[in-house]
Design a protein around this motif. Structure first.
Motif, short mmCIF file in Angstrom:
data_model
loop_
_atom_site.label_atom_id
_atom_site.label_comp_id
_atom_site.label_asym_id
_atom_site.label_seq_id
_atom_site.Cartn_x
_atom_site.Cartn_y
_atom_site.Cartn_z
N PRO A 284 33.59 51.89 59.59
CA PRO A 284 34.50 52.12 58.46
C PRO A 284 35.27 50.86 58.09
CG PRO A 284 34.67 53.91 60.05
CD PRO A 284 33.84 52.82 60.70
N ALA A 285 35.57 50.73 56.81
CA ALA A 285 36.36 49.61 56.29
C ALA A 285 37.26 50.13 55.18
CB ALA A 285 35.44 48.51 55.75
N THR A 286 38.41 49.52 55.02
CA THR A 286 39.37 50.00 54.02
C THR A 286 38.81 49.90 52.60
OG1 THR A 286 40.45 47.83 53.95
CG2 THR A 286 41.36 49.47 55.47
N ARG A 287 37.91 48.96 52.34
CA ARG A 287 37.35 48.83 50.99
C ARG A 287 36.52 50.05 50.59
NH1 ARG A 287 34.25 45.30 54.14
NH2 ARG A 287 32.04 45.86 54.30
N MET A 288 36.13 50.86 51.57
CA MET A 288 35.34 52.05 51.27
C MET A 288 36.18 53.18 50.68
SD MET A 288 33.07 52.30 54.74
CE MET A 288 31.91 51.02 55.26
N VAL A 289 37.50 53.11 50.81
CA VAL A 289 38.35 54.23 50.42
C VAL A 289 39.50 53.82 49.50
CG1 VAL A 289 37.84 55.57 52.50
CG2 VAL A 289 39.74 53.95 52.53
N ARG A 290 39.62 52.58 49.17
CA ARG A 290 40.79 52.08 48.43
C ARG A 290 41.01 52.85 47.13
NH1 ARG A 290 41.76 47.58 44.74
NH2 ARG A 290 43.89 46.83 45.03
N GLY A 291 42.24 53.33 46.94
CA GLY A 291 42.61 54.04 45.73
C GLY A 291 42.15 55.48 45.69
N SER A 292 41.57 55.99 46.75
CA SER A 292 41.00 57.34 46.74
C SER A 292 41.61 58.20 47.84
CB SER A 292 39.48 57.28 46.95
OG SER A 292 39.16 57.09 48.31
N ASN A 293 41.30 59.50 47.77
CA ASN A 293 41.77 60.44 48.78
C ASN A 293 40.75 60.63 49.91
OD1 ASN A 293 44.00 62.27 49.45
ND2 ASN A 293 42.49 63.91 49.25
N HIS A 294 39.80 59.74 50.00
CA HIS A 294 38.75 59.86 51.01
C HIS A 294 39.15 59.19 52.33
CE1 HIS A 294 35.76 61.60 48.31
NE2 HIS A 294 36.27 60.81 47.39
N ALA A 295 38.57 59.69 53.41
CA ALA A 295 38.68 59.08 54.73
C ALA A 295 37.28 58.89 55.27
CB ALA A 295 39.49 59.96 55.67
N VAL A 296 37.04 57.75 55.93
CA VAL A 296 35.74 57.50 56.54
C VAL A 296 35.93 57.26 58.04
CG1 VAL A 296 34.53 56.70 54.49
CG2 VAL A 296 35.86 55.07 55.82
N LEU A 297 35.01 57.82 58.82
CA LEU A 297 35.10 57.80 60.27
C LEU A 297 33.76 57.46 60.88
CD1 LEU A 297 36.71 61.35 60.65
CD2 LEU A 297 37.99 59.22 60.61
N ASN A 298 33.79 56.97 62.11
CA ASN A 298 32.57 56.86 62.89
C ASN A 298 32.91 56.69 64.36
OD1 ASN A 298 29.81 57.05 63.17
ND2 ASN A 298 29.35 55.42 61.72
N VAL A 299 31.90 56.92 65.19
CA VAL A 299 32.06 56.87 66.65
C VAL A 299 31.04 55.91 67.22
CG1 VAL A 299 32.05 58.21 68.79
CG2 VAL A 299 32.81 59.28 66.65
N PHE A 300 31.49 55.12 68.20
CA PHE A 300 30.63 54.13 68.84
C PHE A 300 30.80 54.22 70.35
CE2 PHE A 300 32.02 52.70 64.73
CZ PHE A 300 30.87 52.25 64.11
N ALA A 301 29.73 53.97 71.08
CA ALA A 301 29.81 53.94 72.54
C ALA A 301 30.52 52.66 72.97
CB ALA A 301 28.42 54.01 73.14
N ASP A 302 31.46 52.79 73.88
CA ASP A 302 32.12 51.62 74.47
C ASP A 302 31.22 51.07 75.57
OD1 ASP A 302 33.91 49.69 75.24
OD2 ASP A 302 35.54 51.08 75.71
N ARG A 303 31.34 49.78 75.86
CA ARG A 303 30.56 49.22 76.96
C ARG A 303 31.07 49.69 78.32
NH1 ARG A 303 32.79 44.48 79.40
NH2 ARG A 303 30.69 43.83 79.96
N VAL A 304 32.31 50.21 78.33
CA VAL A 304 32.85 50.79 79.56
C VAL A 304 32.31 52.21 79.70
CG1 VAL A 304 34.94 51.45 80.81
CG2 VAL A 304 34.95 49.40 79.35
N PRO A 305 31.62 52.53 80.75
CA PRO A 305 31.04 53.87 80.90
C PRO A 305 32.11 54.95 80.77
CG PRO A 305 30.18 52.40 82.59
CD PRO A 305 31.29 51.64 81.91
N GLY A 306 31.75 56.05 80.09
CA GLY A 306 32.66 57.17 79.96
C GLY A 306 33.70 57.02 78.89
N ARG A 307 33.58 55.98 78.06
CA ARG A 307 34.57 55.78 76.99
C ARG A 307 33.85 55.66 75.65
NH1 ARG A 307 39.64 55.15 78.52
NH2 ARG A 307 40.27 54.27 76.52
#
Length: 348
Positions: A284-307
């Motif tokens: 996600p980046a702020t330029r994807m939602v600027r001026g709008s009522n939208h929210a963008v999300l995503n999930v990534f695996a951390d290199r630390v196990p279990g996070r």
């Protein structure tokens, strides 16, 4: 769904959140902006203060709040500082209330006093308030007298964390939130720290270990997790007008993976008009939602196990404030939830 037009008064209309609410509401087909409150700017037109209002339909002249017949309104929108907001809104008996201050966000008057430096100005009204994170309050807002709109930082954090906590995929501990916000999040009042020379070409943290949005975030996360949740939260001011980005690291529940957490978020937001989980691997980046009522999300695996790492971006003045307020207004009045909020993000 009714076809009537609703009268709305906006208090604090000369500030950033007030002006952005007026900008959105002025194009809403079912709202009549019938009163605009602003003490310091009383007697002026919105276009005198905000030139971008010149092409829009005529608006009422700014007045002190006490000179507006608030009881004649269907809805009063408070875009005032904490304390002042509840003090004025507590005198209203008839209209529905949408408050963008912190006065009705915390359920406990004692917690409010601890974090806001004084007693709550209207504790008797707290039971009437629904915490207005729209996507998680849809069933309660239609009957609510008061919608307490979340702060901008909590909006992004809660949208990112609630699905995982509610599905028992995130452990209710070791949650760390690193947040970045544009300068409008600090309000429009003249402050030396917000001068161009102070904020340009620099990033700095503030509210370290004690930002007032922390108890609000913890209140809602604890309710979702059915256990006490304490977060680490560090906000930063960045040299741009609008936008907010939060990078959140979480401990996964035993046996859960980042991929499963992402799947739970996709399922939760699949049918939401304003909250979107991006394609796998897209940050996600702020330029994807600027001026709008939208929210963008995503999930990534951390290199630390279990996070896992969750990233969320919103426009702090729209989804983080005035746009969410209008979304809540629509839900309270039985109007289509997206009405007046259909515009897409502004890019570049």
């Amino acid at each position: 769904m009714t076809d009537r037009t609703f009268k709305v008064a906006v208090l604090g209309a000369s500030g950033y959140t007030g002006a952005d609410f007026v900008r959105l509401a002025s194009r809403h087909p079912r709202l009549e902006i019938a009163g605009l409150g602003a003490n310091a700017k009383a007697g002026q037109n919105m276009s005198d203060i905000w030139p971008h209002f010149l092409p829009l339909r005529p608006l009422p002249v700014l007045q002190p709040a006490e000179e507006i017949d608030l009881e004649a309104m269907d809805v009063v929108v408070g875009c005032l500082p904490h304390g002042a907001s509840a003090e004025i809104l507590s005198r209203i008996e008839g209209p529905r209330i949408i408050d963008l201050s912190a006065d009705f966000r915390l359920r406990s008057a004692e917690t409010y006093a601890d974090w806001y430096g004084g007693p709550h100005p209207a504790p008797a009204l707290l039971p009437d308030a629904v915490y207005g994170l729209s996507e998680f309050a849809r069933d309660r807002l239609p009957s609510a007298r008061i919608a307490a709109c979340p702060g901008c930082y909590p909006t992004a954090a809660l949208l990112a964390l609630l699905p995982g906590l509610m599905a028992d995929m995130i452990a209710p501990r070791n949650i760390s939130i690193m947040a970045l916000s544009g300068v409008t999040g600090a309000g429009r009042a003249a402050k030396e720290a917000n001068l161009f020379a102070e904020v340009a070409e620099a990033v700095h943290p503030y509210g370290l270990g004690g930002h007032r949005h922390m108890p609000e975030i913890e209140q809602e996360l604890s309710a979702a997790a059915r256990a006490a949740v304490t977060v680490s939260f560090v906000p930063h001011l960045i040299p741009m007008n609008r936008g907010e980005l939060e990078t959140i690291t979480v401990e996964l529940a035993p046996g859960r993976s980042a991929q499963e957490l992402r799947g739970a978020m996709v399922d939760r937001y699949e049918d939401e008009p304003f909250v979107h989980v991006l394609p796998e691997g897209t940050a996600p980046a702020t330029r994807m939602v600027r001026g709008s009522n939208h929210a963008v999300l995503n999930v990534f695996a951390d290199r630390v196990p279990g996070r896992a790492i969750i990233v969320a971006a919103i426009d702090n003045l729209v989804k983080g404030s005035s746009g969410q307020a209008l979304q809540n207004l629509n839900l309270m009045l039985g109007l289509p939830e997206t009405m007046g909020l259909e515009q897409g993000p502004l890019f570049p």
